[in-house]
Design an enzyme around this catalytic site. Structure first.
Site, PDB file in Angstrom:
ATOM      1  N   ASP A  42      61.197  26.713  40.936  1.00  0.00           N
ATOM      2  CA  ASP A  42      61.839  25.467  40.507  1.00  0.00           C
ATOM      3  C   ASP A  42      60.851  24.315  40.683  1.00  0.00           C
ATOM      4  OD1 ASP A  42      63.605  23.594  39.647  1.00  0.00           O
ATOM      5  OD2 ASP A  42      64.735  23.506  41.538  1.00  0.00           O
TER       6      ASP A  42
ATOM      7  N   ASP B  75      59.177  18.868  26.019  1.00  0.00           N
ATOM      8  CA  ASP B  75      58.380  17.882  25.267  1.00  0.00           C
ATOM      9  C   ASP B  75      59.255  17.260  24.183  1.00  0.00           C
ATOM     10  OD1 ASP B  75      58.258  20.476  23.914  1.00  0.00           O
ATOM     11  OD2 ASP B  75      56.900  19.522  22.499  1.00  0.00           O
TER      12      ASP B  75
ATOM     13  N   GLU C  54      60.585  25.556  32.036  1.00  0.00           N
ATOM     14  CA  GLU C  54      60.834  24.611  30.947  1.00  0.00           C
ATOM     15  C   GLU C  54      62.233  24.874  30.378  1.00  0.00           C
ATOM     16  OE1 GLU C  54      57.673  24.053  28.098  1.00  0.00           O
ATOM     17  OE2 GLU C  54      58.757  22.418  27.112  1.00  0.00           O
TER      18      GLU C  54
ATOM     19  N   HIS D 149      60.928  21.624  33.866  1.00  0.00           N
ATOM     20  CA  HIS D 149      59.818  21.030  33.115  1.00  0.00           C
ATOM     21  C   HIS D 149      60.442  20.287  31.935  1.00  0.00           C
ATOM     22  CE1 HIS D 149      55.647  20.676  31.742  1.00  0.00           C
ATOM     23  NE2 HIS D 149      56.141  20.826  30.525  1.00  0.00           N
TER      24      HIS D 149
HETATM   25  O1  9MR Z   1      59.065  29.523  23.500  1.00  0.00           O
HETATM   26  C1  9MR Z   1      57.698  29.531  23.143  1.00  0.00           C
HETATM   27  C2  9MR Z   1      57.075  30.817  23.594  1.00  0.00           C
HETATM   28  O2  9MR Z   1      57.662  31.907  22.925  1.00  0.00           O
HETATM   29  C3  9MR Z   1      55.586  30.770  23.363  1.00  0.00           C
HETATM   30  O3  9MR Z   1      54.991  31.931  23.903  1.00  0.00           O
HETATM   31  C4  9MR Z   1      54.987  29.522  24.002  1.00  0.00           C
HETATM   32  C5  9MR Z   1      53.493  29.378  23.772  1.00  0.00           C
HETATM   33  O4  9MR Z   1      53.218  29.103  22.439  1.00  0.00           O
HETATM   34  O5  9MR Z   1      55.614  28.373  23.504  1.00  0.00           O
HETATM   35  C6  9MR Z   1      57.000  28.332  23.746  1.00  0.00           C
HETATM   36  O6  9MR Z   1      57.513  27.214  23.123  1.00  0.00           O
HETATM   37  C7  9MR Z   1      57.149  25.950  23.622  1.00  0.00           C
HETATM   38  C8  9MR Z   1      56.576  25.158  22.453  1.00  0.00           C
HETATM   39  O7  9MR Z   1      55.346  25.734  22.070  1.00  0.00           O
HETATM   40  C9  9MR Z   1      56.425  23.690  22.744  1.00  0.00           C
HETATM   41  N1  9MR Z   1      57.641  23.117  23.272  1.00  0.00           N
HETATM   42  C10 9MR Z   1      58.104  23.818  24.451  1.00  0.00           C
HETATM   43  C11 9MR Z   1      58.412  25.257  24.126  1.00  0.00           C
HETATM   44  C12 9MR Z   1      59.057  25.991  25.297  1.00  0.00           C
HETATM   45  O8  9MR Z   1      58.158  26.303  26.309  1.00  0.00           O
END
Ligand code: 9MR
Ligand code: ZN
Length: 540
Positions: free
Chosen positions: A512, A172, A521, A484
């Protein structure tokens, strides 16, 4: 299939491996003097290492006895070809099982991956146009998010304040202070540990040639944004974000308004830590910038001292990443970095008081949610006078015990995974993160196993895993093609240089697939630990 290593044969071999290859090894390669292990699933007892240039068999060996690897429920045998040291390109063939993807041996095998992972950071830049041609393809976007950001949610009315620059967080495009500080902090630690090598690595940035090493030039793009997140009184906004995640469009097409999100004490303390680091790291290259960073760090720290309570961000109205870190470990980190930069006794005594309260001083992993270990690395490696000898010795013992455990865990695992059987969101990033603990341990008390286990982490990420594939886009064998990532999704091809999160709760859950954000992601914090790990092993 007869083994002929020409470009076209490699192509044939790759299509033949649409099924998971039973021979799993680091598809980037191995340093000449390192341990070299492949994990073999299925049958086949004798193996050979075949050189690409003349197809000569340079080594013959026997696959070790099969043993159950519990987390993947596979019977794995190990092919050990550590004695092959001659630089070159090779293939491993197991009689009756097949051939591995091609891999290299050389002291420079990690140089290109390091640059590509750093290129990934550059391509994440927000507030500017970026463009890179890599492997014959151009990856580019126009200047994005130039309206960052709006003050509506922080009591500023529908007014605008500069919050441009920085890296997009992940797949994102939002920007989160807690994760930005963690990522910049890990990279600045890489600079402090390996700067002698890193300073001469050219990264082809717009700033290249400005007298500051490129590694620092890249981090500065993030620091420039972080500075915009500080309020007048020293508090730091928690994030700058759209209210909801946007679609899979290029960043310059994303026009939904982005807002400053209320402050948190975790973001404020992380900010103080990173700005304190920046103050000493940029001092030789740009003293005015260093001074600005130090003033910013002190201001945030002063606010925190006057307000000791843990203050979470009020994220009402936002469903984007929460990064809801609590502040105790962040304050610990701020104290130690301010002391390291200034030598002021008050910061040291605040750090030591806080650290003494921790039951064990070093945790199994660091991350945006817990930066205790980053603080401990700084304390343990400091050459400043005045540390409490009892705290030094207990935290040193804790760190070495954790590192010894990582070594054990890795050697007990069928793929040498230093994180063992722990699988959770972003665990690939934590596999890379183990390298820093191992490196710090090695500096305090050298053991060849620390180095070897650090390399095991990279072996795992680049193909010695249950998929036999690289987990980094654009690098190694069969890397992810559908991460992602909004830029990759919009373009229809994977942007290079990014470590994907990895399978969880079961290792084989990785897919994938673009929609599978829980496992596929990409994120700046995972790339930062990968960059630390690669910086540790590049030739320079
Ligand atoms: O890396 C983050 C992970 O530890 C959390 O469990 C998760 C849910 O809150 O979010 C991950 O971080 C994401 C972030 O919230 C938004 N941008 C993408 C991040 C990677 O997935
Ligand atoms: Zn942007």
């Amino acid at each position: 299939m007869a083994l002929v290593i020409t470009t076209s044969a490699i192509f044939v071999a790759q299509s033949a491996y649409a099924q998971v290859n039973p021979i799993r090894l680091n598809t980037i390669g191995y340093l000449p003097d390192s341990q070299k292990l492949a994990s073999i699933v299925g049958s086949g007892d004798s193996f050979t290492i075949i050189r690409a240039t003349d197809h000569a068999v340079v080594y013959s060996g026997t696959v070790g006895p099969r043993a159950l690897n519990v987390d993947t429920n596979e019977q794995l045998g190990v092919a050990d070809f550590s004695s092959v040291r001659e630089p070159g390109q090779y293939i491993l063939e197991v009689k009756g099982a097949g051939t591995s993807p091609p891999f290299k041996i050389g002291s420079d095998v990690y140089d290109q991956p390091f640059r590509v992972a750093m290129m990934g950071m550059y391509l994440w830049r927000c507030g500017t146009a970026v463009s890179v041609t890599y492997d014959g393809k151009t990856f580019a976007h126009d200047a994005c998010h130039l309206d960052d950001g709006w003050l509506d949610f922080v009591g500023g009315g529908h007014n605008h304040k500069d919050g441009t620059k920085g890296w997009h967080d992940a797949g994102d495009y939002n920007k989160y202070v807690v994760n930005g500080c963690y990522s910049a902090g890990v990279m600045l630690q890489a600079w402090e540990h390996f700067g002698a090598r890193l300073k001469s690595v050219p990264l082809k940035l717009p700033e290249s040639g400005n007298g500051t090493p490129d590694f620092l030039n890249e981090i500065r793009w993030e620091l420039g944004w972080l500075l915009t997140m500080q309020m007048e009184d020293g508090r730091v906004y928690h994030k700058l974000s759209t209210q909801r995640f946007g679609g899979f469009i290029k960043p310059e097409k994303e026009k939904a308004p982005r807002f400053f999100v209320p402050w948190s004490s975790a973001a404020t303390a992380d900010f103080a830590a990173v700005m304190a680091m920046a103050a000493r790291d940029y001092q030789p290259f740009d003293p005015a910038f260093a001074k600005r960073c130090l003033e910013a760090a002190k201001k945030s720290e002063a606010y925190l001292l006057a307000h000791p309570e843990d203050h979470p961000s009020d994220q009402n109205g936002f469903s984007t990443g929460p990064y809801a870190a609590r502040d105790p470990s962040c304050r610990l980190w701020a104290d130690v970095e301010l002391w390291e930069t200034t030598g002021e006794a008050q910061y040291l005594s605040d750090f030591q008081t806080r650290a003494a309260r921790l039951g064990h001083k070093v945790d199994r992993t660091a991350g945006w949610g817990n930066v205790t270990d980053l603080a401990m690395y700084a304390y343990l490696l400091s050459t400043r006078a005045g540390r409490d000898p009892a705290l030094v010795s207990s935290s040193r013992a804790d760190l070495l015990a954790v590192a010894d455990q990582v070594v054990k865990t890795s050697s007990a695992h069928g793929y040498g995974r230093p994180l063992g059987t722990a699988y959770y969101w972003g665990c690939n990033g934590d596999v890379a993160q183990q390298v820093e603990t191992l490196e710090v341990a090695h500096r305090l008390s050298p053991r060849p196993e620390y180095r070897q286990t650090a390399l095991s982490a990279l072996n795992y990420l680049f193909g010695r895993n249950c998929f036999g594939r690289s987990m980094v886009t654009g690098l190694g064998y069969q890397p992810p093609l559908h991460p992602h990532d909004r830029r990759s999704g919009a373009d229809g091809f994977a942007w290079p240089g990014y470590l994907v999160g990895g399978g969880w709760p079961h290792p084989m859950d990785w897919r994938d697939q673009q929609e599978n954000y829980r496992v596929n992601e990409i994120a700046i914090n995972w790339n930062a630990t990968l960059i630390y790990a690669l910086a540790d092993v590049i030739d320079g």
